[in-house]
Scaffold this motif. Structure first.
Motif, mmCIF file in Angstrom:
data_model
loop_
_atom_site.group_PDB
_atom_site.id
_atom_site.type_symbol
_atom_site.label_atom_id
_atom_site.label_comp_id
_atom_site.label_asym_id
_atom_site.label_seq_id
_atom_site.Cartn_x
_atom_site.Cartn_y
_atom_site.Cartn_z
ATOM 1 N N LEU A 138 0.847 -1.183 0.000
ATOM 2 C CA LEU A 138 0.000 0.000 0.000
ATOM 3 C C LEU A 138 0.887 1.239 0.000
ATOM 4 C CD1 LEU A 138 -2.777 1.445 0.383
ATOM 5 C CD2 LEU A 138 -2.395 1.229 2.845
ATOM 6 N N LEU A 139 0.704 2.100 -1.005
ATOM 7 C CA LEU A 139 1.423 3.368 -1.048
ATOM 8 C C LEU A 139 0.448 4.464 -0.654
ATOM 9 C CD1 LEU A 139 3.362 3.098 -4.453
ATOM 10 C CD2 LEU A 139 4.015 2.252 -2.200
ATOM 11 N N VAL A 140 0.812 5.254 0.350
ATOM 12 C CA VAL A 140 -0.037 6.356 0.803
ATOM 13 C C VAL A 140 0.672 7.655 0.449
ATOM 14 C CG1 VAL A 140 -1.223 7.408 2.764
ATOM 15 C CG2 VAL A 140 -0.887 4.915 2.715
ATOM 16 N N ALA A 141 0.126 8.354 -0.555
ATOM 17 C CA ALA A 141 0.729 9.622 -0.973
ATOM 18 C C ALA A 141 -0.053 10.768 -0.353
ATOM 19 C CB ALA A 141 0.721 9.724 -2.493
ATOM 20 N N TYR A 171 -2.007 6.735 12.049
ATOM 21 C CA TYR A 171 -1.957 5.688 11.028
ATOM 22 C C TYR A 171 -0.602 4.987 11.034
ATOM 23 C CZ TYR A 171 -6.375 7.557 9.520
ATOM 24 O OH TYR A 171 -7.676 7.952 9.498
ATOM 25 N N ARG A 172 0.472 5.748 11.222
ATOM 26 C CA ARG A 172 1.796 5.124 11.295
ATOM 27 C C ARG A 172 1.865 4.144 12.468
ATOM 28 N NH1 ARG A 172 5.239 7.923 7.919
ATOM 29 N NH2 ARG A 172 4.464 9.969 7.311
ATOM 30 N N LEU A 202 2.952 -4.192 9.762
ATOM 31 C CA LEU A 202 2.906 -4.036 8.310
ATOM 32 C C LEU A 202 3.865 -2.973 7.780
ATOM 33 C CD1 LEU A 202 -0.972 -4.224 7.816
ATOM 34 C CD2 LEU A 202 0.711 -5.995 7.268
ATOM 35 N N GLU A 203 4.900 -2.629 8.592
ATOM 36 C CA GLU A 203 5.815 -1.556 8.159
ATOM 37 C C GLU A 203 6.461 -1.849 6.806
ATOM 38 O OE1 GLU A 203 6.804 -1.934 12.672
ATOM 39 O OE2 GLU A 203 6.053 -3.245 11.074
ATOM 40 N N PHE A 236 4.414 5.204 3.510
ATOM 41 C CA PHE A 236 3.929 6.581 3.562
ATOM 42 C C PHE A 236 4.894 7.447 2.754
ATOM 43 C CE2 PHE A 236 2.139 4.601 7.366
ATOM 44 C CZ PHE A 236 0.807 5.018 7.282
ATOM 45 N N LEU A 237 4.438 7.935 1.607
ATOM 46 C CA LEU A 237 5.316 8.663 0.698
ATOM 47 C C LEU A 237 5.385 10.159 0.995
ATOM 48 C CD1 LEU A 237 4.188 7.031 -2.680
ATOM 49 C CD2 LEU A 237 5.942 6.245 -1.078
#
Length: 169
Positions: free
Chosen positions: A12-15, A28-29, A37-38, A43-44
């Motif tokens: 999962l990429l979170v931009a 969320y982090r 799930l790191e 987190f971009l």
């Protein structure tokens, strides 16, 4: 589904800046760490290289609970990505099946299970991703391109009725 079968390969990429009325980004982090799930959730932050980010995706997911027609969704569609979206403004028009049954993505309730099932189904079906992505590109060109929008506005400002513009679709 595909998530459990090929789950290890799903990332999962979170931009942008994750956050909502209820939680900030740190929430969320922390949740990602709690779930272990790191290595799978990235987190971009804010990115200017949108095309590079989109090129890395198989499915674009919009989970907003309130938003106008999302520019991010149109950019993803233009890049040929199938979209899973909550029913924000414009999502149905952009994604729903047309008269021929072709859709550019899926509109689902803003609930984790519904989103997960939609994403899982698309990840498990390369054919659905390919056809939806092709339809997404076609729709952006035909309905939402700069030239189309410009022509529509010129028509409206020049006295055309918006009703006539809609019939032209």
């Amino acid at each position: 589904g595909a998530m459990s079968a090929g789950g290890a390969s799903v990332h999962l990429l979170v931009a942008g800046q994750p956050g909502s009325r209820h939680h900030g980004a740190e929430h969320y982090r922390q949740r990602v760490r709690q779930l272990g799930l790191e290595d799978r959730v990235h987190f971009l932050g804010w990115r200017r290289d949108v095309q590079a980010v989109l090129a890395a995706l198989d499915v674009f997911v919009l989970t907003s609970d309130r938003e106008g027609m999302a520019n991010a969704m149109l950019e993803a569609m233009a890049a040929g990505l199938p979209v899973v979206s909550t029913p924000v403004s414009g999502a149905d028009e952009a994604l729903a099946p047309d008269g021929d049954g072709r859709s550019a993505g899926l509109v689902v309730p803003p609930e984790p299970r519904a989103l997960a099932e939609a994403v899982s189904g698309l990840l498990g079906s390369p054919e659905a991703r390919r056809s939806m992505g092709a339809e997404a590109m076609r729709r952006v060109r035909e309905r939402f391109s700069w030239d189309v929008m410009l022509d529509a506005w010129e028509g409206v400002l020049g006295g055309d009725s918006p009703a006539r513009w809609h019939q032209g679709r």
